[in-house]
Motif scaffolding. Structure first.
Motif, PDB file in Angstrom:
ATOM      1  N   PHE A  18       0.839  -1.198   0.000  1.00 36.83           N
ATOM      2  CA  PHE A  18       0.000   0.000   0.000  1.00 36.83           C
ATOM      3  C   PHE A  18       0.876   1.251   0.000  1.00 36.83           C
ATOM      4  O   PHE A  18       2.036   1.214   0.391  1.00 36.83           O
ATOM      5  CB  PHE A  18      -0.944   0.008   1.205  1.00 36.83           C
ATOM      6  N   LEU A  19       0.296   2.337  -0.469  1.00 36.60           N
ATOM      7  CA  LEU A  19       0.946   3.649  -0.449  1.00 36.60           C
ATOM      8  C   LEU A  19       0.400   4.429   0.730  1.00 36.60           C
ATOM      9  O   LEU A  19      -0.812   4.489   0.930  1.00 36.60           O
ATOM     10  CB  LEU A  19       0.659   4.414  -1.742  1.00 36.60           C
ATOM     11  N   LEU A  20       1.288   5.030   1.502  1.00 37.67           N
ATOM     12  CA  LEU A  20       0.834   5.919   2.573  1.00 37.67           C
ATOM     13  C   LEU A  20       0.203   7.149   1.926  1.00 37.67           C
ATOM     14  O   LEU A  20       0.759   7.703   0.980  1.00 37.67           O
ATOM     15  CB  LEU A  20       2.000   6.311   3.476  1.00 37.67           C
ATOM     16  N   PRO A  21      -0.943   7.589   2.413  1.00 38.68           N
ATOM     17  CA  PRO A  21      -1.621   8.735   1.804  1.00 38.68           C
ATOM     18  C   PRO A  21      -0.985  10.058   2.251  1.00 38.68           C
ATOM     19  O   PRO A  21      -1.375  10.639   3.260  1.00 38.68           O
ATOM     20  CB  PRO A  21      -3.061   8.585   2.288  1.00 38.68           C
ATOM     21  N   VAL A  22       0.009  10.498   1.507  1.00 37.78           N
ATOM     22  CA  VAL A  22       0.712  11.736   1.823  1.00 37.78           C
ATOM     23  C   VAL A  22       0.707  12.645   0.605  1.00 37.78           C
ATOM     24  O   VAL A  22       0.653  12.181  -0.527  1.00 37.78           O
ATOM     25  CB  VAL A  22       2.173  11.467   2.277  1.00 37.78           C
ATOM     26  N   LEU A  43       5.564  -5.190   9.397  1.00 36.59           N
ATOM     27  CA  LEU A  43       5.564  -4.079   8.453  1.00 36.59           C
ATOM     28  C   LEU A  43       6.845  -4.180   7.634  1.00 36.59           C
ATOM     29  O   LEU A  43       7.914  -4.460   8.182  1.00 36.59           O
ATOM     30  CB  LEU A  43       5.527  -2.765   9.242  1.00 36.59           C
ATOM     31  N   PHE A  44       6.749  -3.985   6.321  1.00 38.96           N
ATOM     32  CA  PHE A  44       7.889  -4.151   5.426  1.00 38.96           C
ATOM     33  C   PHE A  44       8.192  -2.896   4.639  1.00 38.96           C
ATOM     34  O   PHE A  44       7.279  -2.161   4.261  1.00 38.96           O
ATOM     35  CB  PHE A  44       7.589  -5.246   4.388  1.00 38.96           C
ATOM     36  N   GLN A  45       9.484  -2.688   4.345  1.00 40.63           N
ATOM     37  CA  GLN A  45       9.876  -1.735   3.311  1.00 40.63           C
ATOM     38  C   GLN A  45       9.429  -2.367   1.998  1.00 40.63           C
ATOM     39  O   GLN A  45       9.532  -3.577   1.817  1.00 40.63           O
ATOM     40  CB  GLN A  45      11.394  -1.539   3.275  1.00 40.63           C
ATOM     41  N   ALA A  46       8.923  -1.591   1.082  1.00 34.82           N
ATOM     42  CA  ALA A  46       8.504  -2.112  -0.218  1.00 34.82           C
ATOM     43  C   ALA A  46       9.111  -1.236  -1.308  1.00 34.82           C
ATOM     44  O   ALA A  46       9.237  -0.026  -1.139  1.00 34.82           O
ATOM     45  CB  ALA A  46       6.980  -2.112  -0.320  1.00 34.82           C
ATOM     46  N   GLN A  71       5.732   3.753  -0.070  1.00 29.66           N
ATOM     47  CA  GLN A  71       5.045   2.471  -0.168  1.00 29.66           C
ATOM     48  C   GLN A  71       5.574   1.518   0.886  1.00 29.66           C
ATOM     49  O   GLN A  71       6.769   1.455   1.125  1.00 29.66           O
ATOM     50  CB  GLN A  71       5.256   1.866  -1.558  1.00 29.66           C
ATOM     51  N   LEU A  72       4.662   0.789   1.519  1.00 30.86           N
ATOM     52  CA  LEU A  72       5.005  -0.212   2.529  1.00 30.86           C
ATOM     53  C   LEU A  72       4.243  -1.499   2.256  1.00 30.86           C
ATOM     54  O   LEU A  72       3.328  -1.524   1.436  1.00 30.86           O
ATOM     55  CB  LEU A  72       4.638   0.288   3.935  1.00 30.86           C
ATOM     56  N   GLY A  73       4.613  -2.529   2.983  1.00 28.14           N
ATOM     57  CA  GLY A  73       3.881  -3.787   2.965  1.00 28.14           C
ATOM     58  C   GLY A  73       3.553  -4.176   4.397  1.00 28.14           C
ATOM     59  O   GLY A  73       4.265  -3.797   5.327  1.00 28.14           O
TER      60      GLY A  73
END
Length: 104
Positions: A18-22, A43-46, A71-73
């Motif tokens: 997913f993308l953080l909404p920033v 929580l992952f780096q993506a 973006q994170l996972g």
């Protein structure tokens, strides 16, 4: 910079990207930082743009998100289920512009 809440849904044991909404009104480059970790799951780096690259676990608060798109996972435990299963906090800051080199 502006950040919003986001709810992500997925089956336990699966990783959801997913993308953080920033955003920033001027379109400035932004940097996201994970302030707290989820109580369960990982929580992952993506990588940017959903590329097929290894996702690295985030193991400590204060970790800067490496994706330029923020973006994170997240992977919930295999037996995880229910609403509001886990959450984390993040911040967003503007990356300062570097002054141009005017020397010749």
């Amino acid at each position: 910079p502006e950040a919003s809440d986001l709810t992500v849904k997925g089956a336990g044991g699966n990783t959801v990207l997913f993308l953080l909404p920033v955003s920033h009104p001027s379109g400035a480059i932004l940097q996201c930082t994970v302030l707290s970790l989820p109580e369960s799951g990982v929580l992952f780096q993506a990588p940017d743009l959903f590329l097929n690259a290894p996702a690295l676990p985030i193991t400590a608060p204060g970790t800067v998100v490496t994706s330029k798109a923020c973006q994170l996972g997240y992977s919930a435990p295999a037996a995880g289920w229910g609403l509001n299963f886990s959450s984390f906090r993040y911040s967003v800051t503007e990356v300062p512009a570097y002054p141009s080199d005017s020397s010749n």
